[in-house]
Design a protein around this motif. Sequence first.
Motif, PDB file in Angstrom:
ATOM      1  N   SER A 134      68.929  41.772  82.913  1.00 51.61           N
ATOM      2  CA  SER A 134      69.881  42.906  84.067  1.00 51.61           C
ATOM      3  C   SER A 134      69.285  42.988  85.071  1.00 51.61           C
ATOM      4  O   SER A 134      68.321  43.057  85.923  1.00 51.61           O
ATOM      5  N   MET A 135      67.433  43.986  84.894  1.00 51.18           N
ATOM      6  CA  MET A 135      67.019  44.833  85.209  1.00 51.18           C
ATOM      7  C   MET A 135      65.702  43.913  86.229  1.00 51.18           C
ATOM      8  O   MET A 135      66.137  44.217  87.651  1.00 51.18           O
ATOM      9  N   LYS A 136      65.901  42.775  85.447  1.00 57.10           N
ATOM     10  CA  LYS A 136      65.140  41.648  86.607  1.00 57.10           C
ATOM     11  C   LYS A 136      66.404  40.653  87.875  1.00 57.10           C
ATOM     12  O   LYS A 136      66.175  40.793  88.597  1.00 57.10           O
ATOM     13  N   LYS A 137      67.650  41.010  87.175  1.00 55.96           N
ATOM     14  CA  LYS A 137      68.030  39.940  88.070  1.00 55.96           C
ATOM     15  C   LYS A 137      68.648  40.990  89.472  1.00 55.96           C
ATOM     16  O   LYS A 137      69.333  40.446  90.362  1.00 55.96           O
TER      17      LYS A 137
ATOM     18  N   ALA B  51      65.330  41.712  91.742  1.00 55.51           N
ATOM     19  CA  ALA B  51      66.210  40.254  92.666  1.00 55.51           C
ATOM     20  C   ALA B  51      66.963  40.340  93.987  1.00 55.51           C
ATOM     21  O   ALA B  51      67.518  40.404  95.077  1.00 55.51           O
ATOM     22  N   LEU B  52      69.070  40.822  93.120  1.00 56.26           N
ATOM     23  CA  LEU B  52      69.739  40.495  94.086  1.00 56.26           C
ATOM     24  C   LEU B  52      69.529  41.979  95.278  1.00 56.26           C
ATOM     25  O   LEU B  52      69.267  41.698  96.453  1.00 56.26           O
ATOM     26  N   ARG B  53      68.637  42.980  94.805  1.00 55.23           N
ATOM     27  CA  ARG B  53      68.448  44.319  95.511  1.00 55.23           C
ATOM     28  C   ARG B  53      67.755  44.322  96.297  1.00 55.23           C
ATOM     29  O   ARG B  53      67.081  44.405  97.539  1.00 55.23           O
ATOM     30  N   ASN B  54      66.275  43.197  96.234  1.00 54.54           N
ATOM     31  CA  ASN B  54      66.003  42.883  97.258  1.00 54.54           C
ATOM     32  C   ASN B  54      65.745  42.318  98.453  1.00 54.54           C
ATOM     33  O   ASN B  54      65.770  42.056  99.660  1.00 54.54           O
TER      34      ASN B  54
END
Length: 394
Positions: free
Chosen positions: A261-264, A267-270
């Motif tokens: 979830s951190m990875k996902k 990516a969405l945040r960036n």
Amino acid sequence: MKVYADNAATTKLSKTALDAMMPYLTDTFGNASSLYDIGQQAHRGVKAARETVAEVINARADEVYFTSGGSEADNWAIKGVAEMMAKKGKKHIITSAFEHHAVLHTVKRLEELFGCEITYLPVYENGIVRPDDVKNAIRDDTALVTIMYANNEIGTIQPISEIGAICREKGVIFHTDAVQAVGHLPIDVKAQNIDMLSMSSHKFHGPKGIGALYIRKGIRIPNLIEGGAQESGRRAGTEAVYAMAGMAAALKEANENLESSMKKMTALRNRLIDGLLKIESSRLNGDRENRLPGNVNISFEGVEGESLLLYLDMKGVSASSGSACTSGSLDPSHVLLAIGLKHEVAHGSLRLTLCEDNTQEEIDYIIDCVPEIIERLRSMSPLWERIQKERGNV
Ligand SMILES: *Cc1c(COP(=O)(O)O)cnc(C)c1O
């Protein structure tokens, strides 16, 4: 489209958490202090929940005390240490300028009532406390250092391990408000030298009205509520077993999925940050790297944050212009002022906080909606007109 992007304010209860709660809201309704079977079933529910919470932060079960949430945990930790240390003549507390109000209002109160002396460390433009500042601020009469793990408005992650090591070396108690971090970042209270840590269930898809305070074995702060023997006699009152079970289930689930979830979310945040920063006269608030995976906080010059929120709401997007607690008041966010924003810029800020359920389509929808709203608001804004004149653009 409906997009919920205010997960720093609260999160949706997960299905897993709800399922874990249901038995205690129905058949297993016993009092956990009762000796017959349904009481003992409830008792086992409390025990299991405490063990789960402890395991996730690498604490022992008898170091975890359930509370009604993050605010209560912060209040108990800070007031408790202040009372305990005042008896030893130590009345100095170190905190930061951009803590949650559950911390800031509590230290203020201690200052007024008991003459505690408070040092507010700066957080600089990047929104990060410097460990050296902590080291230099510690005095012989320092009772407590309380620095949040991650900021709820701008998402910046603090150097907790470094601060913990400094406090341990100097023999000063270290508390951290980790409400935005638990369930979102890996935490190890032992390795990070954390003495006390606050958490809140509704920030990681658990139910509202339940949280916990970790108190390292050996630290004897005064009891919070006198009465029965619940929470080892330190916080009396019949346990809300359903809430504890829901919190534990949500935390376990969050922790199991932490890496993915951190990875996902990163990516969405960036993607969201890059999309929104294309708008003229916008800036990202807080460090871009040391930042919660789901936090976006951007200021748009010449815009009124509250109006931006209303227009976004009409488009189906739930967001925030600061912390939920301060919206409704006209003062700009103390967090944005602490990182050096001018009042008028702080007023035009937007906080979007994501969770693992958000999709790329939702992010793109937000990136689509915001520019036209900003344009419309700026076309009606005397402030924007003034800014344009000052820049010689009209
Ligand atoms: C939400 C929040 C709190 C308050 O927690 P409650 O459970 O709502 O009382 C405290 N600190 C931080 C950083 C928060 O984000």
